[in-house]
Design a protein around this motif. Structure first.
Motif, PDB file in Angstrom:
ATOM      1  N   PRO A  25       0.832  -1.208   0.000  1.00 23.73           N
ATOM      2  CA  PRO A  25       0.000   0.000   0.000  1.00 23.73           C
ATOM      3  C   PRO A  25       0.868   1.261   0.000  1.00 23.73           C
ATOM      4  O   PRO A  25       1.969   1.257   0.558  1.00 23.73           O
ATOM      5  CB  PRO A  25      -0.791  -0.124   1.305  1.00 23.73           C
ATOM      6  CG  PRO A  25       0.034  -0.979   2.193  1.00 23.73           C
ATOM      7  CD  PRO A  25       0.892  -1.865   1.309  1.00 23.73           C
ATOM      8  N   ALA A  26       0.359   2.320  -0.631  1.00 23.37           N
ATOM      9  CA  ALA A  26       1.138   3.566  -0.718  1.00 23.37           C
ATOM     10  C   ALA A  26       1.314   4.220   0.648  1.00 23.37           C
ATOM     11  O   ALA A  26       2.065   5.168   0.783  1.00 23.37           O
ATOM     12  CB  ALA A  26       0.449   4.544  -1.669  1.00 23.37           C
ATOM     13  N   TYR A  79      -0.164   9.214  -0.298  1.00 22.27           N
ATOM     14  CA  TYR A  79      -0.680   8.033   0.400  1.00 22.27           C
ATOM     15  C   TYR A  79      -1.965   7.629  -0.294  1.00 22.27           C
ATOM     16  O   TYR A  79      -2.509   8.394  -1.106  1.00 22.27           O
ATOM     17  CB  TYR A  79      -0.908   8.304   1.892  1.00 22.27           C
ATOM     18  CG  TYR A  79      -1.800   9.487   2.178  1.00 22.27           C
ATOM     19  CD1 TYR A  79      -3.179   9.347   2.216  1.00 22.27           C
ATOM     20  CD2 TYR A  79      -1.254  10.753   2.406  1.00 22.27           C
ATOM     21  CE1 TYR A  79      -3.997  10.431   2.478  1.00 22.27           C
ATOM     22  CE2 TYR A  79      -2.063  11.839   2.664  1.00 22.27           C
ATOM     23  CZ  TYR A  79      -3.430  11.675   2.710  1.00 22.27           C
ATOM     24  OH  TYR A  79      -4.236  12.761   2.955  1.00 22.27           O
ATOM     25  N   CYS A  80      -2.448   6.416  -0.032  1.00 22.91           N
ATOM     26  CA  CYS A  80      -3.611   5.956  -0.776  1.00 22.91           C
ATOM     27  C   CYS A  80      -4.891   6.439  -0.116  1.00 22.91           C
ATOM     28  O   CYS A  80      -4.978   6.620   1.086  1.00 22.91           O
ATOM     29  CB  CYS A  80      -3.599   4.438  -0.916  1.00 22.91           C
ATOM     30  SG  CYS A  80      -3.652   3.516   0.621  1.00 22.91           S
ATOM     31  N   CYS A  85      -6.223   3.993  -4.750  1.00 25.70           N
ATOM     32  CA  CYS A  85      -5.519   2.963  -3.988  1.00 25.70           C
ATOM     33  C   CYS A  85      -5.244   1.784  -4.916  1.00 25.70           C
ATOM     34  O   CYS A  85      -6.131   1.339  -5.631  1.00 25.70           O
ATOM     35  CB  CYS A  85      -6.366   2.508  -2.801  1.00 25.70           C
ATOM     36  SG  CYS A  85      -5.558   1.230  -1.812  1.00 25.70           S
ATOM     37  N   THR A  86      -4.014   1.296  -4.905  1.00 25.99           N
ATOM     38  CA  THR A  86      -3.658   0.185  -5.779  1.00 25.99           C
ATOM     39  C   THR A  86      -3.583  -1.132  -5.017  1.00 25.99           C
ATOM     40  O   THR A  86      -3.334  -2.177  -5.616  1.00 25.99           O
ATOM     41  CB  THR A  86      -2.264   0.426  -6.404  1.00 25.99           C
ATOM     42  OG1 THR A  86      -1.326   0.654  -5.349  1.00 25.99           O
ATOM     43  CG2 THR A  86      -2.287   1.628  -7.336  1.00 25.99           C
ATOM     44  N   ASP A 130      -6.605   7.301   6.408  1.00 29.30           N
ATOM     45  CA  ASP A 130      -5.828   7.275   5.160  1.00 29.30           C
ATOM     46  C   ASP A 130      -4.523   8.062   5.322  1.00 29.30           C
ATOM     47  O   ASP A 130      -3.460   7.616   4.885  1.00 29.30           O
ATOM     48  CB  ASP A 130      -6.625   7.914   4.009  1.00 29.30           C
ATOM     49  CG  ASP A 130      -7.770   7.015   3.540  1.00 29.30           C
ATOM     50  OD1 ASP A 130      -7.880   5.877   4.036  1.00 29.30           O
ATOM     51  OD2 ASP A 130      -8.534   7.472   2.671  1.00 29.30           O
TER      52      ASP A 130
END
Ligand SMILES: [Zn+2]
Ligand SMILES: [Zn+2]
Length: 147
Positions: A25-26, A79-80, A85-86, A130
């Motif tokens: 996650p970012a 940030y995601c 969000c990937t 987040d």
């Protein structure tokens, strides 16, 4: 002679690639956090950071980890969040409305205490804000950072 910044460049590029591919996650902000999702030592190995157990190589490894953390925790680091969000094991949505009612379609999740955008991290089994720099609230506490 490769220096700490060159290793950190290689590792940060690798981390960004893994974020783009959904392996991380970012939101990760420290080298230590990488271990929550992957074997972070693989980044050191892939970048060919020298390590033979001697104090000199341990110093280099620690310096590289610190430099990667400095980059991941930089203020401009994205940030995601919902829609951006990937990471497949993040859920940035909820099907429960503000009054506890079931919604027909999921909406972006907000913290039920402080209203900040939030998500559920299925890997960590916990809800998080987040924004990694957002203050903790009654519902969401970050664990103490590793000392
Ligand atoms: Zn996410
Ligand atoms: Zn909150």
């Amino acid at each position: 002679m490769t220096d700490v910044h060159t290793y950190a460049d290689l590792i940060t590029a690798e981390i960004d690639g893994d974020i783009a591919e959904g392996a991380l996650p970012a939101r990760v902000r420290t080298f230590g956090e990488l271990h929550d999702y992957v074997d972070a030592n693989d980044y050191l190995i892939a970048a060919q950071v020298p390590y033979d157990g001697t104090p000199a190589t341990i110093d280099v490894v620690v310096a590289v980890q610190d430099e990667v953390t400095r980059r991941l925790s930089g203020p401009g680091r994205p940030y995601c969040t919902y829609g951006a969000c990937t990471y497949p094991r993040h859920d940035h949505t909820t099907s429960i409305g503000a009054d506890g009612e079931d919604l027909q379609a999921p909406v972006p999740m907000r913290c039920r205490h402080c209203q900040q955008p939030s998500h559920y991290d299925e890997k960590l089994h916990r809800y998080r804000h987040d924004d990694p720099s957002a203050a903790d609230c009654f519902l969401i506490h970050e664990p103490n950072p590793p000392s």
